[in-house]
Design a protein around this motif. Structure first.
Motif, PDB file in Angstrom:
ATOM      1  N   MET A 170     102.011   7.353  65.942  1.00 30.47           N
ATOM      2  CA  MET A 170     102.798   7.244  64.705  1.00 30.47           C
ATOM      3  C   MET A 170     103.438   8.566  64.312  1.00 30.47           C
ATOM      4  SD  MET A 170     100.388   4.977  62.275  1.00 30.47           S
ATOM      5  CE  MET A 170     100.331   3.200  62.419  1.00 30.47           C
ATOM      6  N   CYS A 189      97.519  10.270  67.267  1.00 27.91           N
ATOM      7  CA  CYS A 189      97.338   8.925  66.718  1.00 27.91           C
ATOM      8  C   CYS A 189      97.329   7.941  67.879  1.00 27.91           C
ATOM      9  CB  CYS A 189      98.488   8.603  65.755  1.00 27.91           C
ATOM     10  SG  CYS A 189      98.630   6.846  65.356  1.00 27.91           S
ATOM     11  N   MET A 225      95.451   6.413  59.069  1.00 30.40           N
ATOM     12  CA  MET A 225      96.029   5.070  59.124  1.00 30.40           C
ATOM     13  C   MET A 225      95.246   4.166  58.201  1.00 30.40           C
ATOM     14  SD  MET A 225      97.204   4.175  62.917  1.00 30.40           S
ATOM     15  CE  MET A 225      95.703   4.274  63.842  1.00 30.40           C
ATOM     16  N   HIS A 232      95.860  13.108  60.033  1.00 28.88           N
ATOM     17  CA  HIS A 232      96.565  11.830  60.039  1.00 28.88           C
ATOM     18  C   HIS A 232      95.616  10.736  59.577  1.00 28.88           C
ATOM     19  CE1 HIS A 232      99.002   8.496  61.513  1.00 28.88           C
ATOM     20  NE2 HIS A 232      97.999   8.091  62.254  1.00 28.88           N
TER      21      HIS A 232
HETATM   22 CU   LIG Z   1      98.161   6.392  63.323  1.00 29.68          CU
END
Ligand SMILES: [Cu+2]
Length: 710
Positions: free
Chosen positions: A112, A108, A293, A291
């Motif tokens: 994160m 990330c 976001m 992942h």
């Molecule tokens: Cu992230």
């Protein structure tokens, strides 16, 4: 032939007991007190009986928080499950992390999902911290030290007649964020085979500060399931761990984005065997992460999906060969490959974010191949030495990139940057030569000294080398510093090389029972430290923050740590009393102009009085942090005021059940976190006007936990 006992750390049965901890030069993890008696510089961790002093998961659902009391470790706040540890001012990727032997990298652009976010505190069996001068056998490609986290040891039945059936259930509640952690474990084993399962949840709403105001975007929800299989022979053991974890969401108060999903699968296999010539430890690991976001709550609204697919896999081989009564030779080889794709799908109808996918890191690869040799020698009863040399070869590359819209004038700076990036040769290789030399001298039965030197090297990560966007928004999406500044990489970054000297002076009573006092001064000169240069300022839309490019710049970090503990009383009326204290002071400067390094913890101390009486354990603890006036002006790091917090905790063991209670920040004191970065979520929810303040810490929290073992 000498008999070397199988002493693999993952099969030592230890339970982590956060207390106030003594640092040691080689750092053999005094996370649990029993480990403190280790003969340095050996890296064995002895079996530690759970003494139930304080439950790992009582005060936090973040495994990184278990390290907060270690004098060498500070935490850079991020999401509620994802704080980024820092050892003596060197953070994050500068530390080598392993979780059950797996080398895990953040997948990330905001880091994160750091290594410790992949294990719940309820599943931590043991933590080792090696600060500063770290044995080369503990890994390369890191300059700060090593943190190894392992799940609880696998147990087997004592004899052939019985089956060993074990289980536990625990639940924790924290009032400050309605936090709830629950975990169950069950295992069945005979003498040779052990099968286990654990599963649980860690969730919380956003917490409140000491003024009673909600700190936006600090909520989270994690679910996990783990399976373990153990096989044990006369002189060998095999362990297989399969894990699945989903973080459904996690807010980041000091980042522009939040996590809306992080799904991971992990497989670790370890094999240890004892031979006539010594011992072999072998392990392989594989982890896959998806992942995402974006935005998920009214506490930080927005639309912008960003996806990352990451993989880490590799192996490690270690041979321990006792070459004579006095000398133990360790040889090893390890390999780690990281692959990464980081891309931002178009937002329908958006002028800025479309019509194509923004390729931030395309087909990123980072390979590391390491070999080492280390000799541990006991020359006389008073003198012990450890010498090690290690070589790591790294190779990195990344494919062609593109902006959201290759024809848009509005994205001209990203398009120019993409063209320049695509025209370059991006393949890079680095060779690291690391050295460690330490000695321990037992001057008398009441004092000893350990001292040493280490040269350690770390290569840039994929984001430091290969992020390329030069538009305000693209740059604002990169950075794991909690400062909402914009960042861009540099393909030509060189590895950081830290040269560290340090010494630990240790005074104690002859029986090592009543008192102990240690002082550890240290000094590191970091050649080509990866800092930043300011290359511009983002426009109003991104809040007029500095735009920064990673750049090599020499730096130095020095400081002092001290720890003390003493028995206070021991009688039938009041049981046993103990005082423990530690303090640390760290200073970090850029060599060329004396500028302060970012994220350096101000002077701080912790003092606790602990009482044990029968089934009761109680403690009163004071945490003192000085004001932070030395800040990194280039990143606009906020200054913070000094503060003191009072914490209480108590536990009571009744047969198979234990009740834990804690009151943290008892006086509900308002304070700002010196390493918390900026409180972006609350600032932007209020309209994004005025200056960004520092992130506040938690107000008073009453935490209650119940654990049942059967
Ligand atoms: Cu992230």
């Amino acid at each position: 032939m000498q008999q070397f006992k199988l002493k693999r750390r993952s099969i030592s049965s230890s339970i982590l007991i956060p207390g106030i901890l003594a640092p040691t030069l080689l750092g053999v993890v005094p996370i649990s007190f029993a480990a403190e008696n280790l003969e340095l510089p050996s890296v064995e961790v002895r079996a530690v009986k759970p003494n139930g002093y304080s439950m790992p998961a009582l005060n936090s659902a973040d495994t990184a928080d278990l390290l907060a009391k270690h004098p060498s470790v500070d935490l850079n706040q991020a999401g509620g499950l994802s704080a980024l540890p820092s050892i003596r001012g060197l953070n994050d990727d500068r530390i080598k992390f392993t979780v059950d032997g797996a080398d895990v990298t953040s997948a990330c652009g905001n880091h994160m999902n750091p290594a410790l976010s992949y294990i719940s505190p309820s599943n931590v069996g043991n933590i080792e911290v090696f600060a500063g001068i770290t044995p080369v056998s503990m890994g390369g490609d890191s300059i700060a030290g090593t943190i190894n986290v392992t799940s609880p040891a696998i147990s087997f039945a004592q004899d052939a007649e019985h089956l060993l059936i074990e289980g536990s259930a625990s639940t924790f509640f924290r009032s400050i964020n309605n936090g709830l952690s629950a975990d169950i474990k069950a295992s069945a084993a005979n003498q040779n085979l052990s099968i286990g399962f654990s599963g649980g949840v860690d969730r919380a709403q956003s917490y409140y500060d000491g003024h009673g105001n909600k700190v936006n975007s600090t909520q989270f929800d994690r679910r996990y399931q783990n399976l373990t299989l153990g096989l044990k022979g006369d002189a060998q053991q095999f362990t297989l761990r399969i894990k699945h974890q989903d973080i459904l969401y996690q807010g980041y108060p000091n980042q522009r984005m939040d996590m809306v999903g992080n799904s991971s699968d992990t497989v670790n296999a370890d094999y240890a065997q004892q031979f006539n010539w010594g011992q072999l430890d072998a392990s392989i690991f594989w982890q896959q992460v998806k992942h995402e976001m974006g935005f998920f709550s009214a506490e930080k609204p927005g639309t912008m999906p960003m996806l990352t697919d990451g993989k880490d896999y590799g192996y490690s081989l270690k041979f321990d060969v006792p070459v004579s009564q006095a000398h133990l030779l360790r040889l090893g080889n390890d390999y780690h490959r990281q692959t990464l794709d980081d891309y931002w799908p178009p937002v329908p109808m958006s002028m800025m974010m479309g019509p194509n996918t923004f390729k931030n890191i395309n087909n990123g690869k980072r390979d590391r191949f390491g070999v080492f040799a280390e000799l541990e020698s006991k020359w006389t009863p008073k003198w012990t030495t450890l010498f090690g040399i290690r070589d790591d070869y790294l190779k990195m590359n990344a494919g062609n990139v593109q902006s959201y819209d290759v024809t848009s004038m509005m994205q001209a700076s990203d398009n120019m940057a993409a063209n320049a990036f695509n025209a370059r040769d991006r393949s890079k290789s680095d060779n690291h030569v690391d050295l460690t030399a330490t000695a321990k001298y037992e001057a008398s039965n009441t004092n000893n000294i350990e001292f040493g030197y280490a040269r350690k090297t770390r290569s840039p990560n994929l984001y430091e080398r290969y992020t390329w966007g030069r538009g305000d928004m693209a740059m604002a999406m990169i950075g794991w510093f909690g400062d909402v500044n914009g960042y861009v990489g540099d393909i030509n970054l060189k590895p950081e090389i830290a040269n560290t000297v340090s010494a630990t002076f240790d005074w104690h009573d002859a029986a090592k029972q009543d008192w102990k006092f240690t002082v550890t001064p240290y000094y590191s000169y970091i050649q080509d430290y990866i800092g930043v240069n300011r290359i511009g300022t983002s426009g109003m839309m991104m809040g007029s923050r500095p735009l920064l490019q990673f750049s090599n710049q020499d730096a130095k970090i020095y400081g002092l740590e001290a720890t003390a503990k003493a028995a206070l009383w021991n009688n039938s009326d009041f049981g046993q009393g103990l005082i423990k204290a530690n303090m640390s002071y760290t200073r970090g400067e850029r060599e060329s102009n004396g500028d302060n390094l970012y994220h350096i913890m101000p002077l701080n101390a912790r003092i606790a009085v602990e009482q044990t009486k029968g089934a009761w354990k109680n403690a009163v603890e004071v945490e003192l942090v000085s004001n932070k006036s030395r800040v990194d002006s280039v990143r606009l790091e906020p200054k913070t005021a000094g503060y003191g917090l009072l914490n209480l905790r108590s536990s009571y063991q009744f047969k198979h059940a234990r009740l834990d209670v804690a009151a943290n920040n008892l006086f509900d004191k308002y304070y700002q976190l010196p390493l918390g970065g900026v409180d972006y979520a609350t600032w932007s929810a209020a309209g994004g006007m005025g200056a960004l303040g520092a992130l506040p810490g938690m107000g008073r929290s009453i935490n209650v936990g119940l654990t049942v073992n059967y």
